[in-house]
Design a protein around this motif. Structure first.
Motif, PDB file in Angstrom:
ATOM      1  N   GLU A  52      22.105   0.252 -52.292  1.00  0.00           N
ATOM      2  CA  GLU A  52      21.167   0.058 -51.184  1.00  0.00           C
ATOM      3  C   GLU A  52      20.501   1.362 -50.754  1.00  0.00           C
ATOM      4  N   LEU A  57      13.511   2.664 -54.555  1.00  0.00           N
ATOM      5  CA  LEU A  57      12.296   3.054 -55.250  1.00  0.00           C
ATOM      6  C   LEU A  57      11.296   3.594 -54.234  1.00  0.00           C
ATOM      7  N   LYS A  60       8.930   1.454 -51.753  1.00  0.00           N
ATOM      8  CA  LYS A  60       9.269   0.030 -51.823  1.00  0.00           C
ATOM      9  C   LYS A  60      10.519  -0.258 -50.995  1.00  0.00           C
ATOM     10  N   GLN A  62      14.013  -1.899 -50.297  1.00  0.00           N
ATOM     11  CA  GLN A  62      15.146  -2.297 -51.136  1.00  0.00           C
ATOM     12  C   GLN A  62      15.513  -3.747 -50.812  1.00  0.00           C
ATOM     13  N   THR A  63      15.466  -4.621 -51.804  1.00  0.00           N
ATOM     14  CA  THR A  63      15.698  -6.044 -51.596  1.00  0.00           C
ATOM     15  C   THR A  63      17.092  -6.445 -52.054  1.00  0.00           C
ATOM     16  N   SER A  65      17.696  -8.840 -54.020  1.00  0.00           N
ATOM     17  CA  SER A  65      17.598  -9.150 -55.453  1.00  0.00           C
ATOM     18  C   SER A  65      17.784  -7.885 -56.292  1.00  0.00           C
ATOM     19  N   ARG A  66      17.168  -6.794 -55.876  1.00  0.00           N
ATOM     20  CA  ARG A  66      17.294  -5.567 -56.672  1.00  0.00           C
ATOM     21  C   ARG A  66      18.708  -5.006 -56.582  1.00  0.00           C
ATOM     22  N   VAL A  67      19.312  -5.049 -55.403  1.00  0.00           N
ATOM     23  CA  VAL A  67      20.697  -4.602 -55.265  1.00  0.00           C
ATOM     24  C   VAL A  67      21.613  -5.458 -56.140  1.00  0.00           C
ATOM     25  N   SER A  68      21.356  -6.754 -56.157  1.00  0.00           N
ATOM     26  CA  SER A  68      22.144  -7.653 -57.007  1.00  0.00           C
ATOM     27  C   SER A  68      21.969  -7.306 -58.478  1.00  0.00           C
ATOM     28  N   LEU A  69      20.736  -6.999 -58.873  1.00  0.00           N
ATOM     29  CA  LEU A  69      20.463  -6.635 -60.262  1.00  0.00           C
ATOM     30  C   LEU A  69      21.176  -5.338 -60.643  1.00  0.00           C
ATOM     31  N   LEU A  70      21.158  -4.358 -59.743  1.00  0.00           N
ATOM     32  CA  LEU A  70      21.785  -3.067 -60.027  1.00  0.00           C
ATOM     33  C   LEU A  70      23.304  -3.152 -60.099  1.00  0.00           C
ATOM     34  N   ARG A  75      23.697 -12.413 -54.994  1.00  0.00           N
ATOM     35  CA  ARG A  75      22.835 -12.111 -53.840  1.00  0.00           C
ATOM     36  C   ARG A  75      23.460 -12.524 -52.521  1.00  0.00           C
TER      37      ARG A  75
END
Length: 289
Positions: A52, A57, A60, A62-63, A65-70, A75
């Motif tokens: 987080e 980025l 941008k 921090q969502t 979805s991106r935290v979940s992807l990383l 989610r």
């Protein structure tokens, strides 16, 4: 430190060093009653927390979805855990206070002798003379010097000599097992050592000194001799840098940076798991950890 993007190693290559790194910590956790589910929950919080805040980025938001992807964490769990995570910078008040007073006693010319060693201090003295009361007052006005002295006597950080002077004991350098001060430095020192090593792995030009001298195939007697000698050398280095840092920081304006210099000494018997222990005629030395 270089502004180049970090060069991260192949994940598969991290498995072996990571297992070796974590093994003594897992041993401590099991002995302390921290089970795998408890550690798993802590790691889940930290994964979310680090993703987080440390992998944002530019420009941008921090969502989830991106935290979940990383992190590979669902989610729904990310949404629950965002904003959580164990604090890593909190310093217990007693630890900070004790460390500052000890550092002053070990470094300030008013409280050290010509040889640089800490002076025995009377409880009270004339304002121009060194005393334990003056030492504590030079660091903090929030506690009474007598209360600090009583606590330190109880913890055996100081002893009283025949002239009723406070004498800094060897125990002052080594916190007792399991107490707050030792556990705080367990986290702080390991964090800084690992952070330095990771920065060196990720950088094109390693920015931090992180080295070790190690010999294998030693006798127990020689290992113990080297341990005693390395302890003396390390303590002298720590005393020297403490004096220089104390003098420099007194003259410098306040800032946002921190600095840590640490040393460690370790020895153990190494017995191959499937063969009996044998002596060896060769030594292995390296200057790198």
């Amino acid at each position: 430190m270089s502004g180049d993007a970090p060069c991260s190693p192949d994940p598969a290559k991290l498995h072996a060093p990571l297992a070796r790194l974590l093994r003594p910590l897992v041993r401590l956790l099991i002995r302390s009653g921290i089970t795998f589910p408890m550690l798993s929950e802590l790691l889940r919080e930290l994964y979310v927390n680090v993703a987080e805040y440390d992998f944002v980025l530019p420009g941008k938001e921090q969502t989830d979805s991106r935290v979940s992807l990383l992190t590979g964490i669902h989610r729904k769990e990310v949404r629950r855990l965002r904003g959580a995570g164990a604090p890593v910078n909190a310093v217990p008040a007693t630890v900070s206070q004790t460390s500052r007073i000890l550092a002053c006693w070990l470094a300030d010319p008013d409280f050290t002798g010509p040889d640089g060693r800490p002076l025995p201090l009377p409880r009270m003295a004339e304002p121009s003379q060194p005393s334990f009361e003056r030492l504590v007052a030079s660091v903090t006005r929030d506690v009474r010097p007598r209360a600090v002295l009583d606590e330190w006597l109880d913890r055996k950080l100081v002893v009283l000599d025949d002239e009723d002077r406070a004498v800094l004991a060897e125990a002052a350098y080594v916190p007792r097992g399991g107490e707050d001060q030792q556990l705080y430095y367990l986290g702080r020192n390991l964090h800084d050592h690992i952070a330095a090593a990771v920065a060196n792995v990720e950088a094109q030009s390693p920015p931090f000194l992180e080295r070790a001298v190690h010999y294998d195939g030693l006798t127990k007697e020689l290992a113990e001799q080297l341990q005693r000698r390395s302890r003396d050398v390390a303590m002298e280095a720590l005393h020297t840098l403490n004096r220089e840092a104390h003098a420099a920081s007194d003259k410098a304006p306040p800032g946002q940076w921190r600095w840590n210099f640490g040393v460690y000494v370790y020895s153990e018997e190494v017995v191959p798991p499937s063969t009996p222990a044998t002596s060896t005629d060769t030594n292995d030395k390296d200057s790198r950890t």
